[in-house]
Write a protein that holds these residues in place. Structure first.
Motif, PDB file in Angstrom:
ATOM      1  N   ALA A   1       0.832  -1.205   0.000  1.00 60.15           N
ATOM      2  CA  ALA A   1       0.000   0.000   0.000  1.00 60.15           C
ATOM      3  C   ALA A   1       0.866   1.254   0.000  1.00 60.15           C
ATOM      4  O   ALA A   1       0.537   2.260  -0.638  1.00 60.15           O
ATOM      5  CB  ALA A   1      -0.938  -0.001   1.198  1.00 60.15           C
ATOM      6  N   LEU A   2       2.002   1.207   0.698  1.00 57.94           N
ATOM      7  CA  LEU A   2       2.925   2.345   0.698  1.00 57.94           C
ATOM      8  C   LEU A   2       3.552   2.520  -0.678  1.00 57.94           C
ATOM      9  O   LEU A   2       3.742   3.649  -1.154  1.00 57.94           O
ATOM     10  CB  LEU A   2       4.018   2.140   1.743  1.00 57.94           C
ATOM     11  CG  LEU A   2       3.568   2.018   3.201  1.00 57.94           C
ATOM     12  CD1 LEU A   2       4.784   1.800   4.104  1.00 57.94           C
ATOM     13  CD2 LEU A   2       2.817   3.262   3.636  1.00 57.94           C
ATOM     14  N   ILE A   3       3.871   1.400  -1.316  1.00 58.09           N
ATOM     15  CA  ILE A   3       4.471   1.472  -2.652  1.00 58.09           C
ATOM     16  C   ILE A   3       3.477   2.071  -3.635  1.00 58.09           C
ATOM     17  O   ILE A   3       3.802   2.988  -4.397  1.00 58.09           O
ATOM     18  CB  ILE A   3       4.930   0.070  -3.101  1.00 58.09           C
ATOM     19  CG1 ILE A   3       6.053  -0.450  -2.184  1.00 58.09           C
ATOM     20  CG2 ILE A   3       5.418   0.113  -4.553  1.00 58.09           C
ATOM     21  CD1 ILE A   3       6.464  -1.881  -2.452  1.00 58.09           C
ATOM     22  N   ARG A   4       2.243   1.553  -3.620  1.00 53.10           N
ATOM     23  CA  ARG A   4       1.221   2.052  -4.547  1.00 53.10           C
ATOM     24  C   ARG A   4       0.942   3.536  -4.321  1.00 53.10           C
ATOM     25  O   ARG A   4       0.670   4.282  -5.262  1.00 53.10           O
ATOM     26  CB  ARG A   4      -0.068   1.265  -4.361  1.00 53.10           C
ATOM     27  CG  ARG A   4       0.013  -0.188  -4.782  1.00 53.10           C
ATOM     28  CD  ARG A   4      -0.213  -0.353  -6.265  1.00 53.10           C
ATOM     29  NE  ARG A   4      -0.465  -1.737  -6.617  1.00 53.10           N
ATOM     30  CZ  ARG A   4      -0.834  -2.137  -7.832  1.00 53.10           C
ATOM     31  NH1 ARG A   4      -0.991  -1.239  -8.786  1.00 53.10           N
ATOM     32  NH2 ARG A   4      -1.036  -3.415  -8.088  1.00 53.10           N
ATOM     33  N   ALA A   5       0.974   3.964  -3.068  1.00 51.42           N
ATOM     34  CA  ALA A   5       0.669   5.360  -2.738  1.00 51.42           C
ATOM     35  C   ALA A   5       1.841   6.294  -3.020  1.00 51.42           C
ATOM     36  O   ALA A   5       1.684   7.519  -2.907  1.00 51.42           O
ATOM     37  CB  ALA A   5       0.270   5.469  -1.271  1.00 51.42           C
ATOM     38  N   GLY A   6       2.999   5.737  -3.375  1.00 54.05           N
ATOM     39  CA  GLY A   6       4.167   6.577  -3.618  1.00 54.05           C
ATOM     40  C   GLY A   6       4.790   7.116  -2.351  1.00 54.05           C
ATOM     41  O   GLY A   6       5.353   8.220  -2.335  1.00 54.05           O
ATOM     42  N   LEU A   7       4.723   6.315  -1.267  1.00 57.06           N
ATOM     43  CA  LEU A   7       5.191   6.779   0.037  1.00 57.06           C
ATOM     44  C   LEU A   7       6.459   6.053   0.500  1.00 57.06           C
ATOM     45  O   LEU A   7       6.761   6.054   1.694  1.00 57.06           O
ATOM     46  CB  LEU A   7       4.080   6.601   1.076  1.00 57.06           C
ATOM     47  CG  LEU A   7       2.826   7.446   0.849  1.00 57.06           C
ATOM     48  CD1 LEU A   7       1.706   7.019   1.793  1.00 57.06           C
ATOM     49  CD2 LEU A   7       3.138   8.926   1.026  1.00 57.06           C
ATOM     50  N   VAL A   8       7.183   5.448  -0.426  1.00 60.99           N
ATOM     51  CA  VAL A   8       8.396   4.711  -0.047  1.00 60.99           C
ATOM     52  C   VAL A   8       9.448   5.654   0.529  1.00 60.99           C
ATOM     53  O   VAL A   8      10.061   5.372   1.567  1.00 60.99           O
ATOM     54  CB  VAL A   8       8.955   3.941  -1.256  1.00 60.99           C
ATOM     55  CG1 VAL A   8      10.306   3.316  -0.918  1.00 60.99           C
ATOM     56  CG2 VAL A   8       7.976   2.856  -1.701  1.00 60.99           C
ATOM     57  N   ALA A   9       9.660   6.776  -0.126  1.00 60.30           N
ATOM     58  CA  ALA A   9      10.646   7.734   0.376  1.00 60.30           C
ATOM     59  C   ALA A   9      10.236   8.279   1.737  1.00 60.30           C
ATOM     60  O   ALA A   9      11.086   8.529   2.609  1.00 60.30           O
ATOM     61  CB  ALA A   9      10.824   8.881  -0.619  1.00 60.30           C
ATOM     62  N   ASP A  10       8.936   8.447   1.948  1.00 57.91           N
ATOM     63  CA  ASP A  10       8.441   8.929   3.245  1.00 57.91           C
ATOM     64  C   ASP A  10       8.722   7.905   4.344  1.00 57.91           C
ATOM     65  O   ASP A  10       9.070   8.270   5.475  1.00 57.91           O
ATOM     66  CB  ASP A  10       6.947   9.206   3.152  1.00 57.91           C
ATOM     67  CG  ASP A  10       6.623  10.251   2.102  1.00 57.91           C
ATOM     68  OD1 ASP A  10       6.579  11.435   2.436  1.00 57.91           O
ATOM     69  OD2 ASP A  10       6.439   9.857   0.936  1.00 57.91           O
ATOM     70  N   LEU A  11       8.569   6.614   4.019  1.00 59.59           N
ATOM     71  CA  LEU A  11       8.900   5.574   4.991  1.00 59.59           C
ATOM     72  C   LEU A  11      10.392   5.606   5.312  1.00 59.59           C
ATOM     73  O   LEU A  11      10.794   5.480   6.485  1.00 59.59           O
ATOM     74  CB  LEU A  11       8.508   4.195   4.455  1.00 59.59           C
ATOM     75  CG  LEU A  11       8.904   3.005   5.332  1.00 59.59           C
ATOM     76  CD1 LEU A  11       8.217   3.079   6.698  1.00 59.59           C
ATOM     77  CD2 LEU A  11       8.578   1.683   4.639  1.00 59.59           C
ATOM     78  N   ALA A  12      11.222   5.781   4.298  1.00 59.40           N
ATOM     79  CA  ALA A  12      12.664   5.845   4.521  1.00 59.40           C
ATOM     80  C   ALA A  12      13.010   6.959   5.500  1.00 59.40           C
ATOM     81  O   ALA A  12      13.803   6.773   6.434  1.00 59.40           O
ATOM     82  CB  ALA A  12      13.400   6.041   3.195  1.00 59.40           C
ATOM     83  N   GLN A  13      12.404   8.125   5.303  1.00 54.73           N
ATOM     84  CA  GLN A  13      12.683   9.247   6.198  1.00 54.73           C
ATOM     85  C   GLN A  13      12.175   8.974   7.608  1.00 54.73           C
ATOM     86  O   GLN A  13      12.813   9.346   8.596  1.00 54.73           O
ATOM     87  CB  GLN A  13      12.061  10.517   5.637  1.00 54.73           C
ATOM     88  CG  GLN A  13      12.739  11.003   4.351  1.00 54.73           C
ATOM     89  CD  GLN A  13      12.056  12.224   3.785  1.00 54.73           C
ATOM     90  OE1 GLN A  13      10.858  12.214   3.508  1.00 54.73           O
ATOM     91  NE2 GLN A  13      12.811  13.291   3.577  1.00 54.73           N
TER      92      GLN A  13
END
Length: 412
Positions: A297-309
């Protein structure tokens, strides 16, 4: 049955209604639990008791669908009826309660579910105390929906066109829609090809002061999402199951979010990181001791970089959804995993020969193969590895810039 005519256009009573009678429920009890081995002997026995062959076949189909539906509805499936298409598109109960909560939190008490299907979302709406006008275009499916929502008199099911119902001036304060995304078994990605078309559904927001929620497929193009809405991708136990577009007062955050629900029912809503700084990229040759594969769900939402941070990790490659860190902690929030973590023991340049030699030397006989960013088919690769031995390993195939690598490890 809640205003639905019991006869079809040809004057015939739909066979499914026979299963809604006490005699039909008794027949369903006979064929439950479903097992293919029981079909032939039970069919003959039931025919001897006077049941019509078509009704027996329908009962077995319903018993099979009920067994499949337990993953979405748990014990509620035992009293529900289904169509195959309706069950496939139906919202899981654990997700539908979150849909209902948006309406109740916005102070809405009367709403329309304009694509009711088998009544999955309307079940949750009714259970939350909402008064629901549920509209379903297919006559038989409308009968099934009315049967499924019987425990909740707040839900009124009608057979008709949901768009027509709302545009004719229905007295509702909120609208929910789940347009059909398949045609002849194929997924539809063009918004205008949905049933009803997504652009026509978006326009309904103006009729209810913006209180519109629309379920869409998780593969929706980000460019097709209306501005000033919340687009939320949802995963259950790590499986991405849907996306939802929420307008006006139903939007809890603007932009993209992810709702992660685990098997125990715990949930976490992940939002974009407040910092606008770019995430760190791992230095060349530094792969860390732990690899993180973010929840889908994070990948689909484009939130991978946000998770990294958020977790202090680095991107392995700017274009690949893998993170690296030297921490051995599994990323968690509200008791929910934000992704899968792997302890990495070795990294080698990827060729089939290199990987095969490595695994043989360590007597690895069983591997989990994961890949991202490389054109490799695990099913075709596995027979080429000559696996033999008592040991197990996870092989993660990916690329860093133009180099393909194999990372070896095990799940945390």
């Amino acid at each position: 049955m809640q205003g639905i005519k019991k006869t079809c256009e040809d004057g015939q009573v739909p066979l499914i209604e026979e299963l809604m009678t006490p005699e039909g429920e008794e027949l369903l009890a006979h064929v439950t639990p479903y097992s293919p081995d029981r079909i032939l002997p039970l069919t003959q026995s039931l025919r001897n008791q006077g049941y019509h062959p078509d009704l027996i076949a329908l009962a077995f189909t319903q018993a099979q669908l009920r067994a499949q539906a337990t993953t979405k509805f748990g014990p509620f499936a035992e009293r529900m009826l289904f169509t195959r298409d309706g069950l496939e598109q139906a919202t899981r109960l654990s997700v539908a309660v979150h849909h209902a909560r948006r309406f109740t939190n916005a102070g809405i008490t009367i709403m329309a579910d304009i694509t009711a299907g088998i009544g999955a979302d309307s079940l949750a709406f009714g259970a939350s105390g909402l008064h629901v006008h549920a509209v379903e275009k297919d006559h038989t499916t409308a009968l099934i929906a009315a049967h499924n929502v019987r425990p909740f008199p707040e839900v009124h099911v009608t057979h008709g066109d949901g768009l027509d119902y709302v545009t004719s001036g229905a007295p509702v304060a909120g609208i929910y829609a789940d347009p059909a995304r398949r045609q002849q078994g194929k997924r539809l990605f063009d918004p205008a090809a949905h049933h009803p078309p997504l652009p026509a559904v978006w326009d309904l927001a103006a009729r209810v002061n913006g209180a519109l929620g629309v379920k869409v497929g998780p593969g929706i193009n980000h460019e097709d999402i209306p501005a000033d809405t919340e687009a939320q991708w949802v995963s259950v136990s790590g499986e991405v199951v849907e996306a939802g577009i929420w307008f006006g007062p139903l939007a809890q955050h603007r932009g993209h979010t992810a709702l992660l629900i685990n098997a125990e029912g715990h949930h976490h809503t992940f939002t974009a990181h407040p910092s606008n700084t770019e995430p760190e990229i791992a230095a060349p040759g530094h792969y860390g001791t732990t690899l993180i594969e973010p929840d889908g769900a994070l990948i689909r939402a484009g939130l991978v970089a946000d998770l990294a941070q958020r977790i202090g990790a680095q991107l392995l490659d700017p274009h690949i959804a893998y993170l690296t860190t030297d921490s051995d902690h599994i990323p968690l929030a509200d008791g929910v995993r934000l992704g899968r973590a792997y302890q990495i023991t070795d990294v080698l340049p990827y060729t089939v020969k290199n990987l095969r030699g490595y695994l043989r030397e360590r007597k690895v006989g069983s591997v989990e193969i994961k890949k991202r960013g490389v054109d490799i088919t695990p099913e075709k690769l596995r027979p080429q590895l000559g696996l033999a031995g008592p040991n197990r390993a996870t092989v993660i195939l990916t690329r860093v810039k133009d180099s393909r690598i194999a990372m070896i490890g095990h799940p945390l």
